[in-house]
Design a protein around this motif. Sequence first.
Motif, PDB file in Angstrom:
ATOM      1  N   MET A 107       0.855  -1.193   0.000  1.00 28.03           N
ATOM      2  CA  MET A 107       0.000   0.000   0.000  1.00 28.03           C
ATOM      3  C   MET A 107       0.885   1.236   0.000  1.00 28.03           C
ATOM      4  SD  MET A 107      -3.249  -0.902   2.350  1.00 28.03           S
ATOM      5  CE  MET A 107      -2.435  -1.125   3.941  1.00 28.03           C
ATOM      6  N   GLU A 108       1.132   1.721  -1.194  1.00 29.01           N
ATOM      7  CA  GLU A 108       2.041   2.857  -1.314  1.00 29.01           C
ATOM      8  C   GLU A 108       1.331   4.191  -1.179  1.00 29.01           C
ATOM      9  OE1 GLU A 108       4.828   2.729  -4.642  1.00 29.01           O
ATOM     10  OE2 GLU A 108       4.706   0.538  -4.488  1.00 29.01           O
ATOM     11  N   LYS A 109       2.017   5.092  -0.490  1.00 33.22           N
ATOM     12  CA  LYS A 109       1.493   6.455  -0.371  1.00 33.22           C
ATOM     13  C   LYS A 109       2.049   7.313  -1.496  1.00 33.22           C
ATOM     14  CE  LYS A 109       1.212   6.524   4.625  1.00 33.22           C
ATOM     15  NZ  LYS A 109       1.566   7.234   5.867  1.00 33.22           N
ATOM     16  N   PHE A 110       1.294   8.302  -1.875  1.00 28.86           N
ATOM     17  CA  PHE A 110       1.744   9.231  -2.914  1.00 28.86           C
ATOM     18  C   PHE A 110       1.313  10.626  -2.477  1.00 28.86           C
ATOM     19  CE2 PHE A 110       1.334  11.591  -6.846  1.00 28.86           C
ATOM     20  CZ  PHE A 110       2.486  11.223  -7.528  1.00 28.86           C
ATOM     21  N   GLU A 111       2.237  11.568  -2.478  1.00 30.72           N
ATOM     22  CA  GLU A 111       1.906  12.931  -2.040  1.00 30.72           C
ATOM     23  C   GLU A 111       2.385  13.965  -3.047  1.00 30.72           C
ATOM     24  OE1 GLU A 111       3.404  13.475   1.960  1.00 30.72           O
ATOM     25  OE2 GLU A 111       1.521  12.691   2.784  1.00 30.72           O
ATOM     26  N   GLN A 112       1.661  15.069  -3.102  1.00 34.02           N
ATOM     27  CA  GLN A 112       2.016  16.210  -3.955  1.00 34.02           C
ATOM     28  C   GLN A 112       1.687  17.492  -3.211  1.00 34.02           C
ATOM     29  OE1 GLN A 112      -0.190  16.072  -7.629  1.00 34.02           O
ATOM     30  NE2 GLN A 112       1.707  15.724  -8.760  1.00 34.02           N
ATOM     31  N   THR A 113       2.432  18.547  -3.501  1.00 31.95           N
ATOM     32  CA  THR A 113       2.055  19.830  -2.910  1.00 31.95           C
ATOM     33  C   THR A 113       1.288  20.663  -3.929  1.00 31.95           C
ATOM     34  OG1 THR A 113       4.120  20.845  -3.565  1.00 31.95           O
ATOM     35  CG2 THR A 113       4.050  19.910  -1.364  1.00 31.95           C
ATOM     36  N   ALA A 114       0.453  21.548  -3.431  1.00 31.96           N
ATOM     37  CA  ALA A 114      -0.293  22.465  -4.294  1.00 31.96           C
ATOM     38  C   ALA A 114      -0.409  23.795  -3.572  1.00 31.96           C
ATOM     39  CB  ALA A 114      -1.670  21.905  -4.604  1.00 31.96           C
ATOM     40  N   LYS A 115      -0.385  24.868  -4.323  1.00 29.61           N
ATOM     41  CA  LYS A 115      -0.599  26.188  -3.732  1.00 29.61           C
ATOM     42  C   LYS A 115      -1.898  26.740  -4.284  1.00 29.61           C
ATOM     43  CE  LYS A 115       1.367  30.621  -2.727  1.00 29.61           C
ATOM     44  NZ  LYS A 115       2.368  31.647  -2.937  1.00 29.61           N
ATOM     45  N   LEU A 164      -8.397  13.893  -7.174  1.00 30.70           N
ATOM     46  CA  LEU A 164      -8.356  13.005  -8.339  1.00 30.70           C
ATOM     47  C   LEU A 164      -7.031  13.110  -9.070  1.00 30.70           C
ATOM     48  CD1 LEU A 164     -11.910  13.186  -9.849  1.00 30.70           C
ATOM     49  CD2 LEU A 164     -10.877  11.425  -8.430  1.00 30.70           C
ATOM     50  N   LYS A 165      -6.452  14.283  -9.040  1.00 28.95           N
ATOM     51  CA  LYS A 165      -5.176  14.482  -9.702  1.00 28.95           C
ATOM     52  C   LYS A 165      -4.093  13.628  -9.032  1.00 28.95           C
ATOM     53  CE  LYS A 165      -2.388  18.515 -10.903  1.00 28.95           C
ATOM     54  NZ  LYS A 165      -2.456  19.989 -11.054  1.00 28.95           N
ATOM     55  N   VAL A 166      -4.035  13.633  -7.701  1.00 25.03           N
ATOM     56  CA  VAL A 166      -3.006  12.802  -7.057  1.00 25.03           C
ATOM     57  C   VAL A 166      -3.264  11.326  -7.287  1.00 25.03           C
ATOM     58  CG1 VAL A 166      -2.125  14.403  -5.307  1.00 25.03           C
ATOM     59  CG2 VAL A 166      -4.039  12.931  -4.703  1.00 25.03           C
ATOM     60  N   SER A 167      -4.521  10.910  -7.233  1.00 23.10           N
ATOM     61  CA  SER A 167      -4.746   9.474  -7.446  1.00 23.10           C
ATOM     62  C   SER A 167      -4.464   9.085  -8.892  1.00 23.10           C
ATOM     63  CB  SER A 167      -6.143   9.037  -6.994  1.00 23.10           C
ATOM     64  OG  SER A 167      -7.135   9.587  -7.800  1.00 23.10           O
ATOM     65  N   SER A 168      -4.757   9.965  -9.836  1.00 24.63           N
ATOM     66  CA  SER A 168      -4.456   9.546 -11.208  1.00 24.63           C
ATOM     67  C   SER A 168      -2.961   9.520 -11.490  1.00 24.63           C
ATOM     68  CB  SER A 168      -5.238  10.330 -12.254  1.00 24.63           C
ATOM     69  OG  SER A 168      -5.102  11.683 -12.072  1.00 24.63           O
ATOM     70  N   TYR A 169      -2.197  10.438 -10.903  1.00 28.36           N
ATOM     71  CA  TYR A 169      -0.743  10.330 -11.031  1.00 28.36           C
ATOM     72  C   TYR A 169      -0.257   8.999 -10.463  1.00 28.36           C
ATOM     73  CZ  TYR A 169       0.219  15.137 -12.550  1.00 28.36           C
ATOM     74  OH  TYR A 169       0.298  16.306 -13.263  1.00 28.36           O
ATOM     75  N   GLN A 170      -0.773   8.656  -9.280  1.00 29.09           N
ATOM     76  CA  GLN A 170      -0.310   7.412  -8.664  1.00 29.09           C
ATOM     77  C   GLN A 170      -0.684   6.190  -9.513  1.00 29.09           C
ATOM     78  OE1 GLN A 170      -2.129   5.797  -5.136  1.00 29.09           O
ATOM     79  NE2 GLN A 170      -0.115   5.402  -4.229  1.00 29.09           N
ATOM     80  N   LEU A 171      -1.920   6.178  -9.998  1.00 31.18           N
ATOM     81  CA  LEU A 171      -2.384   5.045 -10.815  1.00 31.18           C
ATOM     82  C   LEU A 171      -1.551   4.921 -12.096  1.00 31.18           C
ATOM     83  CD1 LEU A 171      -6.194   5.559 -10.230  1.00 31.18           C
ATOM     84  CD2 LEU A 171      -4.870   3.576  -9.483  1.00 31.18           C
ATOM     85  N   ASP A 172      -1.186   6.061 -12.671  1.00 31.64           N
ATOM     86  CA  ASP A 172      -0.319   6.026 -13.858  1.00 31.64           C
ATOM     87  C   ASP A 172       1.005   5.323 -13.548  1.00 31.64           C
ATOM     88  OD1 ASP A 172      -2.113   7.318 -15.511  1.00 31.64           O
ATOM     89  OD2 ASP A 172      -1.239   9.305 -15.233  1.00 31.64           O
ATOM     90  N   THR A 173       1.607   5.658 -12.414  1.00 25.22           N
ATOM     91  CA  THR A 173       2.904   5.041 -12.068  1.00 25.22           C
ATOM     92  C   THR A 173       2.753   3.542 -11.845  1.00 25.22           C
ATOM     93  OG1 THR A 173       2.698   5.350  -9.672  1.00 25.22           O
ATOM     94  CG2 THR A 173       3.666   7.177 -10.918  1.00 25.22           C
ATOM     95  N   LEU A 228      -1.262  17.132  -0.639  1.00 22.45           N
ATOM     96  CA  LEU A 228      -2.373  16.226  -0.946  1.00 22.45           C
ATOM     97  C   LEU A 228      -1.793  14.831  -1.063  1.00 22.45           C
ATOM     98  CD1 LEU A 228      -3.209  18.754  -3.536  1.00 22.45           C
ATOM     99  CD2 LEU A 228      -5.133  17.891  -2.228  1.00 22.45           C
ATOM    100  N   GLY A 229      -2.403  13.875  -0.376  1.00 23.93           N
ATOM    101  CA  GLY A 229      -1.880  12.522  -0.415  1.00 23.93           C
ATOM    102  C   GLY A 229      -2.953  11.495  -0.690  1.00 23.93           C
TER     103      GLY A 229
END
Lengths: 243, 243
Positions: free
Chosen positions: A1-9, A31-40, A76-77
């Motif tokens: 179960m991998e975590k994925f995080e991004q920052t946003a301003k 949705l943006k963070v989950s789609s980046y993660q799903l792509d990877t 956002l994670g």
Amino acid sequence: MEKFEQTAKLSYFDVDALNQIKLSVLIDLLLKVSSYQLDTMGVGTNNLARENLGWVVTQYHMEIKRLPQLDEEIILGTQPTGYNRFFCYRDFWVKTQEGESLITVSSTWIVLDLLKREIHENTSEFGAKMAVPEVKRGPRLPRIRLPKFDDSGVEYRVRYYDIDANRHVNNSHYFEWMIDVLPQDLVLHAQIKCIDIKFDQEIRYGDSPRSLVKVEEQEELKSYHLIQNGTGKAAEAIFTWKK
Amino acid sequence: MEKFEQTAKLSYFDVDALNQIKLSVLIDLLLKVSSYQLDTMGVGTNNLARENLGWVVTQYHMEIKRLPQLDEEIILGTQPTGYNRFFCYRDFWVKTQEGESLITVSSTWIVLDLLKREIHENTSEFGAKMAVPEVKRGPRLPRIRLPKFDDSGVEYRVRYYDIDANRHVNNSHYFEWMIDVLPQDLVLHAQIKCIDIKFDQEIRYGDSPRSLVKVEEQEELKSYHLIQNGTGKAAEAIFTWKK
């Protein structure tokens, strides 16, 4: 179960009249963070589309300590937490740069067979790609029970910019229609602390959905929401507020 | 005349049914780069607000070679080019990472006295902060002459999420209303190549603006747009299209 995080301003066009993030923007960013993660992981929208499959969210449960503000830099994670034959489960979070938790979200997803328009059953190979365990059932999200509504609500025409490349309404727009029909006094003076939303049927270009609302205060101040599309239900939600 | 550039990557919620950037998002992104730059110069929205002043755009002239696409990483740039007693002039551009020019924009701005609701006259001190020369007149932006409209258009209710912290409609939403009333065939099959838009009066929460459109093909295919708000004009625009 991998975590994925991004920052946003948050820019001024991400926020509402109170300089708080719009719920529609919040959903878009999640949705943006989950789609980046799903792509990877090789199971993103483009990967699935090759097999005529698509991700569809069916329910969110969101607990909100505070909505992020204009100019705030947030983290956002997301993390998938499990899957079974029909469902995938995914958590999201929003934190400050200092690590303070602002929002936590549980969600339920299906993979839709876009040709047959039915749920595609998840394989163990799919679970392995997501690196999540098979679970009998996911987190029990609250059932949404709506009261009778007093009126027939406000009708919205789907605008050209409300639709995505599949000519369906991006479901972040449901939040615009739900928030828009609330009494101004509530929106401007109460703080949202919990959202339960369930997506039933999709809305297409040319449809004229109606947004119905009922506000009730018993133990807690709640607003009940229904997006009715023709004779069908497109979405149901309960928002809990703090005055 | 300092240049300022930022990169942005377009997400699925930034794009329309054709996977091209929404014009409303384009305007939001351009304003974002100019507001970052103005902040660094000490004449940003927050700086001006302390003196009850605010930036207001009055006209854009946009030349579009190609609209950026989903997942494309673009460079957004801006540069103030001059000022005089009443106006400030600013250019924008959008480029690919390889340096190909996609969009160029000329624009005219005023500084509004928010209490008196009238134009605030620009001082040489202000020009010095912006590091721009005083110019007699800026670039001559095309005059917008609209034809008579055949019908009274489509009425839009201003939604809660359409308004900003000043309770005015963020003018990027005007593009939603203008695009939404165009024939589907045009929006889905023609490419936009030029936009001239002039902002007249602001729209407030509770208003019900109407979006009027007329499409004409003479030497070029053009759509003429008027956003009418009560008896006043809120915005006028001419879009030029390539089939």
